[in-house]
Design a protein around this motif. Sequence first.
Motif, mmCIF file in Angstrom:
data_model
loop_
_atom_site.group_PDB
_atom_site.id
_atom_site.type_symbol
_atom_site.label_atom_id
_atom_site.label_comp_id
_atom_site.label_asym_id
_atom_site.label_seq_id
_atom_site.Cartn_x
_atom_site.Cartn_y
_atom_site.Cartn_z
ATOM 1 N N UNK A 256 3.367 1.046 -11.830
ATOM 2 C CA UNK A 256 2.976 -0.199 -11.144
ATOM 3 C C UNK A 256 4.168 -1.147 -11.049
ATOM 4 N N UNK A 257 4.939 -1.246 -12.134
ATOM 5 C CA UNK A 257 6.129 -2.113 -12.112
ATOM 6 C C UNK A 257 7.119 -1.624 -11.053
ATOM 7 N N UNK A 258 7.368 -0.325 -11.021
ATOM 8 C CA UNK A 258 8.299 0.214 -10.027
ATOM 9 C C UNK A 258 7.795 -0.043 -8.608
ATOM 10 N N UNK B 257 0.824 -1.210 0.000
ATOM 11 C CA UNK B 257 0.000 0.000 0.000
ATOM 12 C C UNK B 257 0.862 1.266 0.000
ATOM 13 N N UNK B 258 1.946 1.257 0.765
ATOM 14 C CA UNK B 258 2.803 2.438 0.846
ATOM 15 C C UNK B 258 3.528 2.706 -0.473
ATOM 16 N N UNK C 141 3.179 5.862 -2.766
ATOM 17 C CA UNK C 141 4.365 6.657 -3.104
ATOM 18 C C UNK C 141 4.429 6.958 -4.594
ATOM 19 N N UNK C 142 4.048 6.004 -5.433
ATOM 20 C CA UNK C 142 4.081 6.201 -6.880
ATOM 21 C C UNK C 142 2.770 6.769 -7.418
ATOM 22 N N UNK C 143 1.983 7.361 -6.529
ATOM 23 C CA UNK C 143 0.798 8.140 -6.915
ATOM 24 C C UNK C 143 -0.223 7.312 -7.693
ATOM 25 N N UNK C 144 -0.380 6.068 -7.310
ATOM 26 C CA UNK C 144 -1.297 5.186 -8.038
ATOM 27 C C UNK C 144 -2.717 5.210 -7.473
ATOM 28 N N UNK C 145 -2.954 6.135 -6.550
ATOM 29 C CA UNK C 145 -4.322 6.354 -6.080
ATOM 30 C C UNK C 145 -4.872 7.691 -6.575
ATOM 31 N N UNK C 146 -4.137 8.332 -7.470
ATOM 32 C CA UNK C 146 -4.619 9.596 -8.047
ATOM 33 C C UNK C 146 -5.569 9.284 -9.190
ATOM 34 N N UNK C 147 -6.765 9.852 -9.131
ATOM 35 C CA UNK C 147 -7.776 9.591 -10.143
ATOM 36 C C UNK C 147 -8.122 10.829 -10.972
#
Length: 518
Positions: free
Chosen positions: A112-114, A88-89, A93-99
């Motif tokens: 996602x890979x990173x 989750x962290x 951190x890689x801003x994958x919850x920004x919509x």
Amino acid sequence: MYATGLQKVRTSARDVRVAGRAPRWIIPSVKAALVVADSLIAGCSFIAAFFIREGEPIIRRATDGSFALTGRFAPYGALLLFVILIRLLTLRYYDLYRLRGEFSFVEDGIRIFKATAIGSLLIVSAAFLYRGGFQYRAFSYARGVFVLDFLLAFTSIAVLRFLVRSVQSSVRQRGINLIPTLVVGRGSEAAFCIKEMRERPSLGYRVIGVVENSAIAEAGPEDYEGVPVVSDLRGLPEAIRDSGANEVIIADPRVDGDALFDVMMRCGRGRGVEFRIAPSLFNCLPRKTEIDQIGALPMIRLFREPLSSSARVIKRASDIVIATIALALLSPLWLIIAAVIKLDSRGPIFYLQERVGMDGRIFLFYKFRTMHVGADNKLHRDYQRQFIAGHQEANLGNAERPAYKLSADPRVTRLGRKLRRASLDEVPQLFNVLMGNMSIVGPRPPIPYEVEAYELWHRKRLDMKPGLTGLWQVSGRNRLPFEEMVRLDLFYIENWSLLLDLKIILRTALVIFRGEGY
């Protein structure tokens, strides 16, 4: 003191306010659902990885009827909370919850890979440092479990994100939950910004008003590019408040910095409004700069060469590797394409043409033939001159959907159109890459008579080797006027990186898959 300018505007900022077409709780709910889903994916992937690797049960039933972790899984079970938290962290951190705002499937895939790769490294570190509070200090964890966990987590998270993004794109196409945006300025950049956001609602923006950089009394018509003018720069805070805008895009390089700073202090932080600047590339310093010092004076040194020596070696090595692999994979197609070309029209299989490469050097450019033999290039020559000069006649589409391409070129054969649409006619250029005349990614190589029509600053795009694909091809292609194409090429030259090349290659694959190559 700010009302004077606003009174002269025929369209009030209140009139352009857009009512939300979805409840405000939707986005927070989707984000919360993503967190729950990611937690489940993280836990289930780790458990599934253990089961696949060890082939043993995870839970056993004790004699008293209670359930407990099996002895083999217990050391892994002690890590389960760490696994979920780390996943989750790293995703956060890689801003994958920004919509909100623009997104790209390629960019999301890379992030996602990173996130999963770095998360897996942290999980391995936790496994060997924590060891269940040193309860399992003598236990040896299986490396295969962590490898399988990475693969399962990456695949599952990627599928989930792509499904969410697909739904989001579909919703945006219907005009739902677009960010109300104001554009500051008039001019080519403001016009391009408005057209791009209007034609591509998937970006997530809706331009609701234009803000004049100059005083309203000196302004032109009451609307610009079909968007109402709602204020001047002095009245921007009131326009933001009345229109309900969430973002402001500065699309005029002449905007007064002090006035803009004053506006941002008055409304940007307090209202949570985001400001973005879209200046001309020629008014920006390139990223490839170095901070130096002469005595007590700090200096900024610009790179004179587009690429440093090490960057040229890296780019050349990657070109050779990618071209070799691509030629090997596409070799079965060569005989098929060659046979079909021969059956479709008379003439050679390959088409050789002089093109202008880096620093103005002429080289022979290879393609599969897509035109009739002996076709006159006068039509194309005349059109390219109009296109380079920026004449309105070069737009063969319309104001809403521009098209800067001779789509009805009589020189092209019936099969040639299909080859161009699939970009298969470009495959022989891999030999140009191996010979060093071209690169996989770079500006497209112009024909000599095109270069003759260039202005001086246009020739800067010849500072780097031309490429099979480039930033222009994946950023609008034939919808962009010539000067925008040159600006994209110069941006690429100034900001080259191996990661940028990879992103362009992946986005090119999407363009080809969608049949947008011609």
